[in-house]
Design a protein around this motif. Structure first.
Motif, short mmCIF file in Angstrom:
data_model
loop_
_atom_site.label_atom_id
_atom_site.label_comp_id
_atom_site.label_asym_id
_atom_site.label_seq_id
_atom_site.Cartn_x
_atom_site.Cartn_y
_atom_site.Cartn_z
N SER A 130 -4.40 -7.81 -5.50
CA SER A 130 -4.26 -6.49 -6.10
C SER A 130 -4.14 -5.45 -4.98
O SER A 130 -4.47 -5.72 -3.82
CB SER A 130 -5.46 -6.16 -6.98
OG SER A 130 -6.61 -5.93 -6.19
N LEU A 131 -3.70 -4.27 -5.35
CA LEU A 131 -3.63 -3.18 -4.38
C LEU A 131 -5.01 -2.87 -3.81
O LEU A 131 -5.17 -2.68 -2.61
CB LEU A 131 -3.01 -1.93 -5.03
CG LEU A 131 -2.86 -0.70 -4.15
CD1 LEU A 131 -2.04 -1.01 -2.91
CD2 LEU A 131 -2.23 0.44 -4.94
N ALA A 132 -6.02 -2.88 -4.68
CA ALA A 132 -7.40 -2.66 -4.21
C ALA A 132 -7.82 -3.75 -3.23
O ALA A 132 -8.45 -3.48 -2.21
CB ALA A 132 -8.36 -2.61 -5.39
N GLY A 133 -7.45 -5.00 -3.52
CA GLY A 133 -7.77 -6.10 -2.62
C GLY A 133 -7.06 -5.97 -1.28
O GLY A 133 -7.64 -6.22 -0.23
N ARG A 160 0.83 -1.20 0.00
CA ARG A 160 0.00 0.00 0.00
C ARG A 160 0.86 1.25 0.00
O ARG A 160 0.60 2.18 -0.75
CB ARG A 160 -0.94 -0.01 1.21
CG ARG A 160 -1.86 1.20 1.21
CD ARG A 160 -2.97 1.08 2.20
NE ARG A 160 -2.46 1.07 3.55
CZ ARG A 160 -3.24 0.97 4.62
NH1 ARG A 160 -4.54 0.86 4.48
NH2 ARG A 160 -2.74 0.95 5.82
N ASP A 161 1.89 1.27 0.81
CA ASP A 161 2.75 2.45 0.91
C ASP A 161 3.47 2.76 -0.40
O ASP A 161 3.69 3.92 -0.73
CB ASP A 161 3.78 2.27 2.02
CG ASP A 161 3.14 2.25 3.40
OD1 ASP A 161 1.95 2.62 3.52
OD2 ASP A 161 3.83 1.83 4.35
N GLU A 162 3.85 1.73 -1.14
CA GLU A 162 4.60 1.92 -2.38
C GLU A 162 3.73 1.82 -3.63
O GLU A 162 4.24 1.86 -4.74
CB GLU A 162 5.76 0.92 -2.44
CG GLU A 162 6.77 1.16 -1.32
CD GLU A 162 7.95 0.22 -1.38
OE1 GLU A 162 8.28 -0.26 -2.49
OE2 GLU A 162 8.54 -0.04 -0.32
N HIS A 163 2.42 1.67 -3.45
CA HIS A 163 1.46 1.61 -4.56
C HIS A 163 1.82 0.52 -5.57
O HIS A 163 1.77 0.72 -6.78
CB HIS A 163 1.33 2.96 -5.26
CG HIS A 163 0.94 4.05 -4.31
ND1 HIS A 163 -0.34 4.16 -3.80
CD2 HIS A 163 1.65 5.05 -3.76
CE1 HIS A 163 -0.39 5.18 -2.98
NE2 HIS A 163 0.81 5.75 -2.93
#
Length: 166
Positions: A76-79, A2-5
Protein backbone atom coordinates in the motif's frame (compact mmCIF):
# COMPACT_ATOMS: atom_id res chain seq x y z
CA UNK A 1 4.16 5.32 -6.16
CA UNK A 2 4.62 7.98 -3.50
CA UNK A 3 4.99 10.84 -5.97
CA UNK A 4 1.84 9.87 -7.89
CA UNK A 5 -0.19 8.80 -4.81
CA UNK A 6 -0.84 5.33 -6.21
CA UNK A 7 -2.96 3.56 -3.54
CA UNK A 8 -1.29 0.15 -3.88
CA UNK A 9 0.85 -1.91 -6.20
CA UNK A 10 1.63 -5.56 -6.81
CA UNK A 11 5.34 -6.45 -6.80
CA UNK A 12 6.35 -9.65 -8.58
CA UNK A 13 9.79 -11.14 -9.11
CA UNK A 14 10.69 -12.63 -12.48
CA UNK A 15 11.30 -16.20 -11.27
CA UNK A 16 7.78 -17.25 -10.35
CA UNK A 17 4.60 -18.86 -11.49
CA UNK A 18 1.25 -17.14 -11.22
CA UNK A 19 -1.87 -19.04 -10.21
CA UNK A 20 -5.16 -18.37 -12.04
CA UNK A 21 -6.79 -16.81 -8.95
CA UNK A 22 -4.39 -13.81 -8.80
CA UNK A 23 -7.04 -11.43 -10.27
CA UNK A 24 -9.48 -12.51 -7.54
CA UNK A 25 -6.83 -11.78 -4.91
CA UNK A 26 -6.15 -8.32 -6.37
CA UNK A 27 -9.89 -7.56 -6.37
CA UNK A 28 -10.13 -8.56 -2.69
CA UNK A 29 -7.09 -6.44 -1.82
CA UNK A 30 -8.76 -3.40 -3.39
CA UNK A 31 -11.64 -3.88 -0.92
CA UNK A 32 -9.41 -3.78 2.19
CA UNK A 33 -8.38 -0.82 4.36
CA UNK A 34 -5.55 -0.13 6.80
CA UNK A 35 -2.97 -2.59 5.52
CA UNK A 36 0.68 -2.04 4.55
CA UNK A 37 1.90 -5.26 2.94
CA UNK A 38 0.12 -8.44 1.89
CA UNK A 39 2.26 -11.47 1.14
CA UNK A 40 1.22 -13.32 -2.01
CA UNK A 41 3.83 -16.06 -1.74
CA UNK A 42 5.66 -18.16 0.83
CA UNK A 43 7.72 -21.20 -0.09
CA UNK A 44 8.21 -22.20 3.56
CA UNK A 45 4.52 -22.57 4.55
CA UNK A 46 4.64 -20.27 7.59
CA UNK A 47 1.29 -20.63 9.35
CA UNK A 48 -1.12 -17.81 10.09
CA UNK A 49 -1.66 -16.95 13.76
CA UNK A 50 -5.14 -15.55 13.21
CA UNK A 51 -7.15 -15.60 10.03
CA UNK A 52 -10.37 -14.29 8.58
CA UNK A 53 -12.29 -15.43 5.53
CA UNK A 54 -12.34 -12.97 2.61
CA UNK A 55 -14.40 -15.22 0.35
CA UNK A 56 -15.31 -18.88 0.15
CA UNK A 57 -11.84 -19.51 -1.34
CA UNK A 58 -9.55 -16.78 0.13
CA UNK A 59 -8.26 -16.28 3.68
CA UNK A 60 -6.46 -13.25 5.15
CA UNK A 61 -4.09 -13.93 8.02
CA UNK A 62 -1.27 -12.52 10.11
CA UNK A 63 2.03 -14.05 11.17
CA UNK A 64 4.22 -14.53 14.17
CA UNK A 65 7.08 -15.35 11.79
CA UNK A 66 6.77 -13.19 8.68
CA UNK A 67 7.94 -15.06 5.57
CA UNK A 68 11.14 -13.49 4.27
CA UNK A 69 10.67 -14.06 0.54
CA UNK A 70 9.58 -11.26 -1.75
CA UNK A 71 8.50 -13.30 -4.77
CA UNK A 72 5.13 -11.55 -4.72
CA UNK A 73 3.39 -9.05 -2.47
CA UNK A 74 0.99 -6.14 -2.47
CA UNK A 75 2.27 -2.87 -1.03
CA UNK A 76 0.00 0.00 0.00
CA UNK A 77 1.02 3.64 -0.26
CA UNK A 78 1.14 3.77 3.54
CA UNK A 79 3.39 0.70 3.56
CA UNK A 80 5.70 2.20 0.94
CA UNK A 81 6.01 5.36 3.01
CA UNK A 82 6.88 3.33 6.10
CA UNK A 83 9.58 1.40 4.23
CA UNK A 84 11.01 4.63 2.80
CA UNK A 85 11.29 6.17 6.28
CA UNK A 86 14.05 3.73 7.23
CA UNK A 87 17.36 5.53 7.19
CA UNK A 88 19.80 4.10 6.49
CA UNK A 89 18.39 1.15 4.63
CA UNK A 90 20.79 -1.57 5.75
CA UNK A 91 19.14 -4.95 5.19
CA UNK A 92 17.78 -6.63 2.06
CA UNK A 93 14.04 -5.92 1.91
CA UNK A 94 13.15 -9.62 2.19
CA UNK A 95 14.97 -9.72 5.54
CA UNK A 96 13.92 -6.23 6.61
CA UNK A 97 10.21 -7.02 6.46
CA UNK A 98 10.75 -9.61 9.18
CA UNK A 99 11.57 -6.64 11.46
CA UNK A 100 8.18 -5.11 10.71
CA UNK A 101 7.68 -3.52 14.13
CA UNK A 102 10.74 -1.28 13.71
CA UNK A 103 8.78 0.82 11.18
CA UNK A 104 5.28 -0.20 12.32
CA UNK A 105 4.70 -2.15 9.10
CA UNK A 106 1.50 -4.24 9.16
CA UNK A 107 2.00 -7.44 7.20
CA UNK A 108 -0.63 -10.01 6.34
CA UNK A 109 -0.96 -12.75 3.76
CA UNK A 110 -3.70 -14.10 1.53
CA UNK A 111 -4.01 -17.86 1.07
CA UNK A 112 -4.00 -19.81 -1.04
CA UNK A 113 -1.01 -17.89 -2.25
CA UNK A 114 -1.44 -16.85 -5.91
CA UNK A 115 2.30 -16.70 -6.57
CA UNK A 116 4.95 -19.42 -6.24
CA UNK A 117 8.66 -19.57 -6.89
CA UNK A 118 9.50 -21.23 -10.21
CA UNK A 119 12.00 -23.89 -9.17
CA UNK A 120 13.19 -24.40 -12.76
CA UNK A 121 14.49 -20.81 -12.91
CA UNK A 122 18.21 -20.37 -12.20
CA UNK A 123 18.70 -17.52 -9.73
CA UNK A 124 21.52 -15.07 -10.45
CA UNK A 125 21.98 -14.57 -6.71
CA UNK A 126 22.38 -18.28 -6.01
CA UNK A 127 24.67 -18.66 -9.01
CA UNK A 128 26.89 -15.76 -7.92
CA UNK A 129 27.56 -17.22 -4.48
CA UNK A 130 27.40 -20.90 -5.46
CA UNK A 131 24.34 -21.35 -3.26
CA UNK A 132 26.23 -20.42 -0.10
CA UNK A 133 25.80 -17.43 2.15
CA UNK A 134 28.64 -14.96 2.46
CA UNK A 135 31.35 -16.06 4.86
CA UNK A 136 32.10 -12.41 5.70
CA UNK A 137 29.52 -12.36 8.48
CA UNK A 138 31.03 -12.28 11.92
CA UNK A 139 29.88 -14.39 14.82
CA UNK A 140 28.69 -11.36 16.81
CA UNK A 141 26.76 -9.81 13.95
CA UNK A 142 24.99 -13.12 13.36
CA UNK A 143 24.37 -13.51 17.08
CA UNK A 144 22.86 -10.01 17.32
CA UNK A 145 20.70 -10.64 14.26
CA UNK A 146 19.39 -13.93 15.65
CA UNK A 147 18.69 -12.33 19.05
CA UNK A 148 16.82 -9.44 17.42
CA UNK A 149 14.86 -11.87 15.25
CA UNK A 150 13.93 -13.95 18.30
CA UNK A 151 12.34 -10.92 19.99
CA UNK A 152 10.75 -9.69 16.75
CA UNK A 153 8.96 -13.02 16.37
CA UNK A 154 7.17 -12.33 19.64
CA UNK A 155 5.20 -9.59 17.85
CA UNK A 156 2.22 -10.38 15.63
CA UNK A 157 2.57 -8.86 12.17
CA UNK A 158 -0.83 -7.11 11.93
CA UNK A 159 -4.12 -6.52 13.71
CA UNK A 160 -6.70 -8.18 11.44
CA UNK A 161 -9.58 -6.33 13.11
CA UNK A 162 -8.26 -3.07 11.61
CA UNK A 163 -8.06 -4.43 8.06
CA UNK A 164 -11.67 -4.11 7.07
CA UNK A 165 -13.45 -4.17 3.74
CA UNK A 166 -14.33 -0.74 2.36
Amino acid sequence: MRDEHIPFCIVLEDDLTIEPHLPDVINKISELNNWDMIKLSDDRANPFILETELSHTLTLGNYLKVPNGTQGYALSLAGANKLLKRKPFFRPVDVDIQFHSEVNLNITGIKPYPVAEDMSFQSDIVASNNGLHSSRSTFWRNFRHRKDMYFQRKKISADLSKITPK
